[in-house]
Design an enzyme around this catalytic site. Structure first.
Site, PDB file in Angstrom:
ATOM      1  N   ASP A 440       0.905  -1.167   0.129  1.00 26.96           N
ATOM      2  CA  ASP A 440      -0.045   0.023   0.181  1.00 26.96           C
ATOM      3  C   ASP A 440       0.897   1.239  -0.014  1.00 26.96           C
ATOM      4  O   ASP A 440       1.895   1.344   0.664  1.00 26.96           O
ATOM      5  CB  ASP A 440      -0.857  -0.245   1.100  1.00 26.96           C
ATOM      6  CG  ASP A 440      -1.804   1.207   1.253  1.00 26.96           C
ATOM      7  OD1 ASP A 440      -3.070   0.928   0.907  1.00 26.96           O
ATOM      8  OD2 ASP A 440      -1.450   2.303   1.652  1.00 26.96           O
ATOM      9  N   GLU A 483      -4.946   2.217  -3.989  1.00 26.22           N
ATOM     10  CA  GLU A 483      -3.508   2.241  -4.117  1.00 26.22           C
ATOM     11  C   GLU A 483      -2.982   0.846  -3.400  1.00 26.22           C
ATOM     12  O   GLU A 483      -1.737   1.047  -3.073  1.00 26.22           O
ATOM     13  CB  GLU A 483      -3.111   3.475  -3.231  1.00 26.22           C
ATOM     14  CG  GLU A 483      -3.332   3.558  -1.488  1.00 26.22           C
ATOM     15  CD  GLU A 483      -4.665   4.077  -1.300  1.00 26.22           C
ATOM     16  OE1 GLU A 483      -4.681   4.168  -0.150  1.00 26.22           O
ATOM     17  OE2 GLU A 483      -5.505   3.984  -2.108  1.00 26.22           O
TER      18      GLU A 483
END
Length: 568
Positions: A440, A483
């Site tokens: 992430d 993301e």
């Protein structure tokens, strides 16, 4: 009786024969083709409704999971674990969370005794909620409550639909202090309009015109969405809904029948299932209207074909009977006494000679036509082969587009899930482990807020290119969502996977991108185990490790509580 009035000529009788043959062929063909088209159209409509049903259920499932995860993560806020719940910054934090999601009606924190210490808009502060299910279950662990009418908050909150009671979905989770003891319970009430806003986005554009309705049922089979339903509506039992694929249409207690599909709404694995079902139906008249239109087209086509066949039969019969009629006229001329008419044998000799010449010419013509037809068939087959190759290439391209993330060029969520299933199946057979990396981008929301979503997209593509260049050719990289990225390392244990993950983390940190500069990522690493019941278990553990990396300061690689020291 009818045949007595039919002229007994070769031409008429041959046309009648062709007509009867056409009738015997056309009628069975019409009924067969109509039934096939009807079945295919109904199945197509069912699959279309099933797609809407699955999409709506998926959206509800993902939203429930997102709200659940948001509340659980919020309980891990250090200020909640260490500070007094009644402090102003705690209430301000709750207000910010409420403003971040339009359907949160109330968020509050109760202490371990069940007294509300801090809440949005100060509603219920000081109230005793120890008897409420969300508090009792929240003391034990994360909780998602079924739909219910507002009790304590009914008079405190504005009602956007005055004719309907306010209804909530509850999310709660315990807050632990530094010693691991339950300090209190954080809870959020989401307004039921949340479901309408989600499901409304999935309804077909012409749903009302096409007689399509969407419902949400609870575990008892009762309609909880929409709030207003027809008085005569009788929802089929859950067993009937589960077996609706075996039936063309299902009764809903009304005068009409409905094509019906259903899909279960899943809750997060850590909480008790709500047992919800999304049900989509379409009235039979709307479905069968298209069937009847298609039947009319088929009937018109069959009638047109039969008439054309009869006309062709008449022309053929006329051409065949004409030489016989010529012979008859010649015989009549001889019968009338004309002397200049040739003798019958002589006549027939000339006709036979002409017939022989015609047959010879016809044979040559047929041979030429057959050769020309063979040449045409070869050319046609070559064109068909070329067209087939083009279609195959287009199908491959379309399949790649359907399995590729448009922004990063990596595999999308669907492709990633397929690859996870393949690797897990291979692991079950060979017992050779593989590892999952969940990555992430740190502070990605800050990048979007400061530099805009265009730069945010460039950051995602930048990270994707580094991931693709860093892993092995046998490894797999996909965009898991937002993301988050997921990588599968086949035939790799956790120690080797930690090295790969640290290499990725270091490469991303040391490769700046303008105008953001240096980026960092948090990575969770997990190795699949023989105790995993499916491919999602290792992914969940990797996801938890990734969040642990974020909680412990970000820019880290963590697996089972271990983390890799940052490379210099």
């Amino acid at each position: 009786m009818f045949l007595r009035f039919v002229p007994r000529t070769f031409r008429v009788q041959m046309a009648l024969l062709f007509g009867v043959i056409s009738l015997f062929i056309s009628l069975p063909a019409y009924f067969y083709i109509s039934n096939q088209h009807k079945a295919q159209l109904i199945e197509y409509k069912r699959e279309t409704l099933k797609g809407v049903t699955n999409a709506a259920a998926t959206i509800l499932t993902e939203s429930l999971a997102e709200r659940h995860r948001e509340i659980v993560l919020l309980t891990q806020t250090p200020s909640y674990q260490k500070s007094d719940f009644r402090m102003a910054d705690v209430r301000a934090s709750l207000e910010r969370v409420k403003q971040s999601y339009a359907h949160y009606s109330w968020i509050g924190i109760a202490n371990a005794e069940g007294l509300v210490q801090s809440a949005t808009s100060s509603h219920l502060e000081g109230a005793d909620v120890s008897k409420r299910p969300w508090f009792q279950e929240g003391l034990k662990g994360p909780f998602v409550g079924d739909l219910h009418e507002a009790l304590l908050l009914a008079k405190l909150l504005p009602n956007p639909s005055p004719n309907q009671p306010i209804r909530f979905i509850d999310f709660s989770a315990p807050i632990f202090d530094a010693s691991g003891r339950v300090k209190g319970v954080l809870a959020a009430h989401a307004h039921w309009q949340w479901a309408g806003s989600l499901v409304g986005t999935m309804a077909p554009i012409h749903a009302q015109r096409d007689g399509i309705d969407l419902f949400i049922l609870n575990h008892k089979g009762e309609v909880i969405y929409p709030e207003k339903i027809p008085e005569k509506l009788r929802v089929p039992s859950l067993d009937t809904l589960s077996n609706s694929a075996d039936k063309k249409f299902v009764s809903w207690g009304e005068d009409k029948l409905y094509l019906t599909t259903s899909a279960a709404v899943k809750t997060p694995a850590s909480v008790k299932s709500l047992g919800w079902q999304v049900v989509v139906r379409q009235v039979d008249t709307s479905v069968l209207t298209e069937v009847k239109n298609l039947e009319r087209v088929n009937l018109f086509t069959m009638l047109t074909s039969s008439i054309a066949f009869l006309f062709l039969a008449w022309i053929v019969a006329n051409r065949i009977s004409r030489p016989v009629e010529d012979l008859t006229r010649t015989a009549r001329r001889i019968e009338s006494g004309e002397k200049e008419v040739g003798f019958a044998e002589k006549f027939w000799a000339r006709e036979l000679q002409r017939l022989s010449d015609a047959l010879r010419g016809m044979s040559n013509t047929l041979i030429q036509q057959r050769e020309a037809l063979a040449q045409s068939n070869q050319e046609l087959e070559a064109k068909v082969s070329a067209r087939t190759a083009e279609l195959q290439e287009l199908n491959i391209t379309l399949e790649q587009l359907a399995r590729t993330d448009a922004l990063t060029g990596l595999a999308n969520r669907m492709h990633t899930n397929e690859r996870l299933a393949e690797e897990f199946a291979r692991f079950k057979r060979s017992k050779i482990p593989y590892c999952i990396l969940m990555l992430d981008v740190d502070f990605f929301k800050r990048v979007n807020d400061i530099y805009g979503h265009g730069v945010g997209d460039e950051v995602l593509k930048h990270v994707a290119s580094i991931l693709s260049a860093t892993v092995r050719k046998t490894d797999f990289v996909g965009r898991h969502g937002g993301e988050e990225f997921l990588s599968i390392l086949p035939m790799t244990d956790s120690s080797a996977a930690m090295v790969v993950a640290e290499k990725i983390r270091n490469t991303i940190e040391s490769t700046p991108i303008g105008p953001v500069g240096n980026l960092t990522v948090s990575i969770g690493v997990q190795e699949v185990t023989v105790n995993d019941i499916n491919e999602d278990v290792a992914v969940t553990r990797a996801d938890e490790c990734m969040y642990q990396a974020k909680k412990s300061g970000r820019n880290k690689v963590i697996s089972n509580g271990r983390h890799v020291a940052l490379l210099s």
